[in-house]
Scaffold this motif. Structure first.
Motif, short mmCIF file in Angstrom:
data_model
loop_
_atom_site.label_atom_id
_atom_site.label_comp_id
_atom_site.label_asym_id
_atom_site.label_seq_id
_atom_site.Cartn_x
_atom_site.Cartn_y
_atom_site.Cartn_z
N ASP A 44 0.81 -1.23 0.00
CA ASP A 44 0.00 0.00 0.00
C ASP A 44 0.84 1.28 0.00
O ASP A 44 0.30 2.37 0.22
N TRP B 266 0.23 4.84 -1.80
CA TRP B 266 -0.66 5.85 -1.22
C TRP B 266 0.12 6.98 -0.54
O TRP B 266 -0.34 8.12 -0.50
N ASN C 142 -8.71 6.37 6.04
CA ASN C 142 -9.50 5.90 4.89
C ASN C 142 -8.88 4.72 4.15
O ASN C 142 -9.38 4.34 3.10
N LEU C 143 -7.81 4.16 4.69
CA LEU C 143 -7.11 3.13 3.93
C LEU C 143 -7.82 1.77 3.93
O LEU C 143 -7.45 0.89 3.17
N SER C 144 -8.82 1.63 4.76
CA SER C 144 -9.54 0.35 4.72
C SER C 144 -10.20 0.23 3.33
O SER C 144 -10.50 1.24 2.70
N ARG C 145 -10.35 -0.99 2.89
CA ARG C 145 -10.81 -1.23 1.52
C ARG C 145 -12.09 -0.44 1.18
O ARG C 145 -12.20 0.16 0.11
N ALA C 146 -13.00 -0.38 2.13
CA ALA C 146 -14.28 0.27 1.85
C ALA C 146 -14.13 1.78 1.63
O ALA C 146 -14.95 2.40 0.96
N GLN C 147 -13.09 2.37 2.21
CA GLN C 147 -12.94 3.83 2.12
C GLN C 147 -12.02 4.29 0.98
O GLN C 147 -11.81 5.48 0.80
N ARG C 148 -11.46 3.34 0.24
CA ARG C 148 -10.49 3.76 -0.78
C ARG C 148 -11.06 4.69 -1.84
O ARG C 148 -10.34 5.56 -2.34
N ASP D 193 -6.33 2.05 -10.41
CA ASP D 193 -6.89 0.82 -9.83
C ASP D 193 -7.11 1.02 -8.33
O ASP D 193 -6.85 2.11 -7.81
N GLU D 194 -7.55 0.00 -7.62
CA GLU D 194 -7.94 0.22 -6.21
C GLU D 194 -6.75 0.49 -5.30
O GLU D 194 -6.93 0.91 -4.16
N ARG D 195 -5.53 0.27 -5.78
CA ARG D 195 -4.35 0.63 -4.98
C ARG D 195 -3.72 1.94 -5.43
O ARG D 195 -2.65 2.31 -4.97
#
Ligand code: BTN
Length: 271
Positions: free
Chosen positions: A95, A98, A206-212, A247-249
C-alpha cells in the motif's frame, strides 16, 4: 574585480517554525540545516536509528539533492523549499504508493490555499503548473517482510527562482514565475507541513478497503493525468497510450492497442 554580492538567504527561525506547527506530528521534531548533502539521506539515516514519526529535516541548500531514478535535484541556495519527513504508518508494503500520492495531494492543496494556484498532479507525484514542474517528491522506504518499517518523503518545491538553466527551461517552473511575485518560504513551509499532517491522517483513516474511493477521489480531483490523457510511459521498454483511471491501490491504468496496462514506477509524460 568587484566581488560578487553575496546572496541574502531568508533562513528559518526553527523556534518560530516549531510554534507554528504545534499540534501536528512535526512539533518538536524539526531539524534545520543551512546546507546538507540531501535531506532524504539525513532522514533515512535518522529513521534507521529510530527517529520518531514526524521528524522533519529541512535545508536551505543541498549539495547532493536526489530525485527519482538516477536524477539529481538541483537548487540554488534559498530559492526552494527542501525537506524530508519520517513516517511510520502501520500499513502493508503493497500500500505504499498511497504515501506518495498523499504527499502530492497535500502539496497541491497547500499551494492552492496559499497562492490560489492550481497545481496539476502528474501521476504519481510531480506537480505542474502550465505543463511545467514546480514540485518533485521522492519517497523512500524500509520494509520488514510485507510491512512498512518507515517511509521518508522528500519534497522539493521551486519557490522563488526567476529562471532555470537552459536544459530545464522547458520543463521546470517556480511559484514566482507562475504568480509574478516573490513568496515567503517560511509561511509556505508551515502550510505544506500542516497540509501533510492533515492528508496523512486522512490517509490512515481511509485506507480500509471500503474507504479507498474517498482517497481515489482526492487524487482524481487534482490530476488531469488520471484519465483521457495521451501519454508516453517510460517503463517496460516504453509505450504509448491513453490514461484510463486508477486501480484500487492507486496505480495508473493506461489503455494501449494491446490492452490495459498498469504503470508501476512512474515516468509518465504527456504526448
Ligand atoms: C523528483 O522529482 O525526481 C523528486 C525530487 C525530490 C527532491 C527532494 S528535495 C528534498 C529531498 N531531498 C532530496 O535529496 N530529494 C528530495
Amino acid at each position: 574585480m568587484v566581488p560578487a554580492k553575496p546572496k541574502l538567504v531568508e533562513t528559518f527561525d526553527p523556534h518560530a517554525l516549531d510554534r507554528a506547527l504545534a499540534g501536528t506530528i512535526f512539533a518538536r521534531k524539526l531539524h534545520y540545516f543551512p546546507e546538507t548533502g540531501s535531506t532524504n539521506s539525513l532522514a533515512m539515516e535518522a529513521a534507521a536509528q529510530d527517529a520518531p514519526e514526524g521528524s522533519a529535516f529541512i535545508a536551505d541548500y543541498q549539495i547532493a539533492g536526489r530525485g527519482r531514478g538516477d536524477h539529481n535535484w538541483h537548487s540554488e541556495s534559498g530559492d526552494s523549499l527542501l525537506f524530508s519527513i519520517v513516517l511510520r504508518p502501520r500499513i502493508a508494503a503493497a500500500d505504499t504508493l498511497w504515501l506518495s500520492l498523499m504527499a502530492g495531494v497535500a502539496v497541491q492543496h497547500a499551494i492552492h490555499d496559499q497562492l490560489a494556484l492550481n497545481g496539476d498532479l502528474r501521476w504519481p507525484n510531480d506537480l505542474l503548473v502550465n505543463g511545467k514542474k514546480f514540485c518533485g517528491i521522492l519517497t523512500e522506504l524500509a520494509t520488514d517482510l510485507d510491512r512498512v518499517r518507515f517511509a521518508v518523503i522528500g519534497i522539493g518545491v521551486n519557490v522563488n527562482q526567476r529562471a532555470f538553466p537552459k536544459e530545464l527551461g522547458d520543463i521546470a517552473t517556480s511559484l514566482r514565475i507562475e504568480t509574478g511575485r516573490k513568496h515567503a518560504r517560511f509561511e509556505l513551509l508551515v502550510a505544506l507541513l500542516k497540509s501533510l499532517h492533515v492528508e496523512y491522517k486522512t490517509l490512515l483513516e481511509n485506507l480500509s478497503r471500503a474507504q479507498r474511493p474517498v482517497l481515489l477521489k482526492r487524487i482524481t480531483g487534482i490530476s488531469s493525468y488520471v484519465s483521457g490523457k495521451e501519454v508516453h510511459v517510460s517503463e517496460s521498454g516504453g509505450y504509448d497510450g491513453t490514461t484510463a483511471g486508477l486501480d484500487e491501490r492507486g496505480f495508473l491504468l493506461v489503455r494501449t492497442p494491446a490492452g490495459i496496462r498498469k504503470v508501476i514506477s512512474g515516468g509518465v509524460r504527456e504526448n
